[in-house]
Scaffold this motif. Structure first.
Motif, short mmCIF file in Angstrom:
data_model
loop_
_atom_site.label_atom_id
_atom_site.label_comp_id
_atom_site.label_asym_id
_atom_site.label_seq_id
_atom_site.Cartn_x
_atom_site.Cartn_y
_atom_site.Cartn_z
N GLY A 1 0.82 -1.21 0.00
CA GLY A 1 0.00 0.00 0.00
C GLY A 1 0.84 1.25 0.00
N ARG A 2 1.92 1.25 0.80
CA ARG A 2 2.82 2.41 0.84
C ARG A 2 3.48 2.62 -0.52
N ASP A 3 3.88 1.53 -1.15
CA ASP A 3 4.53 1.63 -2.46
C ASP A 3 3.58 2.20 -3.50
N ILE A 4 2.33 1.74 -3.49
CA ILE A 4 1.33 2.25 -4.44
C ILE A 4 1.08 3.73 -4.18
N PHE A 5 0.90 4.08 -2.92
CA PHE A 5 0.62 5.46 -2.53
C PHE A 5 1.74 6.40 -2.97
N ARG A 6 2.97 5.96 -2.79
CA ARG A 6 4.11 6.82 -3.09
C ARG A 6 4.51 6.82 -4.56
N ASN A 7 4.32 5.69 -5.25
CA ASN A 7 4.96 5.53 -6.56
C ASN A 7 4.04 5.29 -7.74
N LEU B 1 16.38 11.34 -8.52
CA LEU B 1 16.61 10.72 -7.21
C LEU B 1 15.31 10.30 -6.53
N ASP B 2 14.19 10.58 -7.18
CA ASP B 2 12.87 10.29 -6.61
C ASP B 2 12.69 11.04 -5.30
N ALA B 3 13.21 12.27 -5.26
CA ALA B 3 13.18 13.06 -4.04
C ALA B 3 12.05 14.09 -4.02
N VAL B 4 11.42 14.34 -5.18
CA VAL B 4 10.30 15.28 -5.22
C VAL B 4 9.04 14.49 -4.91
N VAL B 5 8.45 14.75 -3.77
CA VAL B 5 7.34 13.94 -3.27
C VAL B 5 6.16 13.97 -4.24
N GLY B 6 5.77 12.78 -4.71
CA GLY B 6 4.60 12.64 -5.56
C GLY B 6 4.82 12.90 -7.03
N ASP C 1 11.87 15.21 -0.31
CA ASP C 1 12.14 14.21 0.73
C ASP C 1 13.64 14.19 1.01
N SER C 2 14.03 14.70 2.17
CA SER C 2 15.46 14.80 2.49
C SER C 2 16.10 13.43 2.64
N GLU C 3 15.32 12.42 3.01
CA GLU C 3 15.88 11.08 3.20
C GLU C 3 16.19 10.39 1.88
N ALA C 4 15.71 10.96 0.77
CA ALA C 4 16.03 10.40 -0.55
C ALA C 4 17.30 11.01 -1.13
N LEU C 5 17.86 11.98 -0.43
CA LEU C 5 19.06 12.67 -0.93
C LEU C 5 20.32 11.97 -0.46
N PRO C 6 21.30 11.80 -1.35
CA PRO C 6 22.59 11.23 -0.92
C PRO C 6 23.31 12.18 0.03
N GLY D 1 4.61 12.07 -14.29
CA GLY D 1 3.36 11.62 -13.70
C GLY D 1 3.25 12.08 -12.26
N ILE D 2 2.04 11.99 -11.73
CA ILE D 2 1.77 12.43 -10.36
C ILE D 2 1.17 11.27 -9.57
N THR D 3 1.63 11.08 -8.34
CA THR D 3 1.08 10.02 -7.48
C THR D 3 0.18 10.63 -6.41
#
Length: 223
Positions: free
Chosen positions: A62-68, A143-148, A112-117, A163-165
């Motif tokens: 569910g989290r994966d679908i919601f986010r991605n 980096l998949d750091a921009v939420v949604g 999302d700061s946690e997605a940043l190296p 695309g937008i999630t």
């Protein structure tokens, strides 16, 4: 037996019974608490373990679908509105000046700061990252750091679509790094999101104007 003595004896008996009840109840409570602690410490077996594993798997899915999952809405944001061309700008094969991180944050998008190296985090803290450069936005999307926001890239690094999630509207960040940049808070409404301004960035609003039966100038004025 004198009345006073009888009353005194009765009170004493009641007190003793009450104390005994409290001691027994307290002992049982401690025993129940101990049994509960032992039960919680035990490993689940059999079907209970299957139930827990299934629950955890469904939460992750569910989290994966919601986010991605964009549910194919690239057909709208990319194919029709061509928003990806506005994001990358003419410098990278799109149109216009491009969308910088500063602009993206201004219209309410979150990072999302946690997605940043770690290297990028250090550079951001030292002011070495140009937040007015659309190239930085493209890097953040990669980096998949921009939420949604989900980007599809060509081999040359340019965007082929976007695309937008669900998360773009229903997630935010805690601003722990900077305003608009921080740890994800899934399920929290993004109250800063300016959907009209985001749509207004798109180079082709004809699908919207056709739907509303007004000209594009009117659509842009309203947005």
């Amino acid at each position: 037996m004198p009345v006073k003595k009888a009353i005194s004896l009765a009170v004493t008996l009641v007190a003793l019974v009450g104390m005994a009840f409290m001691l027994v109840s307290g002992g049982r409570a401690q025993e129940d608490s101990s049994l509960e602690a032992q039960s919680n410490g035990k490993k689940e077996k059999g079907f209970d373990r299957q139930i827990t594993a299934n629950m955890e798997r469904m939460i992750e899915e569910g989290r994966d679908i919601f986010r991605n999952d964009t549910f194919g809405d690239e057909a709208f944001w990319g194919d029709l509105l061509q928003l990806h061309k506005a994001i990358e700008g003419a410098q990278f094969g799109g149109v216009g000046p491009g969308v910088s991180p500063a602009t993206a944050l201004a219209v309410g998008l979150k990072v999302d700061s946690e997605a940043l190296p770690n290297s990028l985090v250090k550079d951001l803290k030292k002011g070495r990252v140009n937040l007015d450069d659309p190239a930085t936005t493209l890097a953040l999307i990669k980096l998949d750091a921009v939420v949604g926001v989900k980007g599809a890239f060509n081999q040359d690094g340019s965007l082929s679509s976007v695309g937008i999630t669900c998360a773009v509207c229903h997630s935010t960040v805690d601003d722990s790094f900077a305003p608009g940049i921080g740890k994800r808070l899934d399920g929290w409404a993004n109250r800063d999101l300016n959907v009209g301004a985001i749509i207004g960035l798109a180079p082709n609003l004809k699908p919207v104007s056709d739907l509303l039966e007004v000209d594009e100038a009117t659509v842009r004025a309203v947005l």
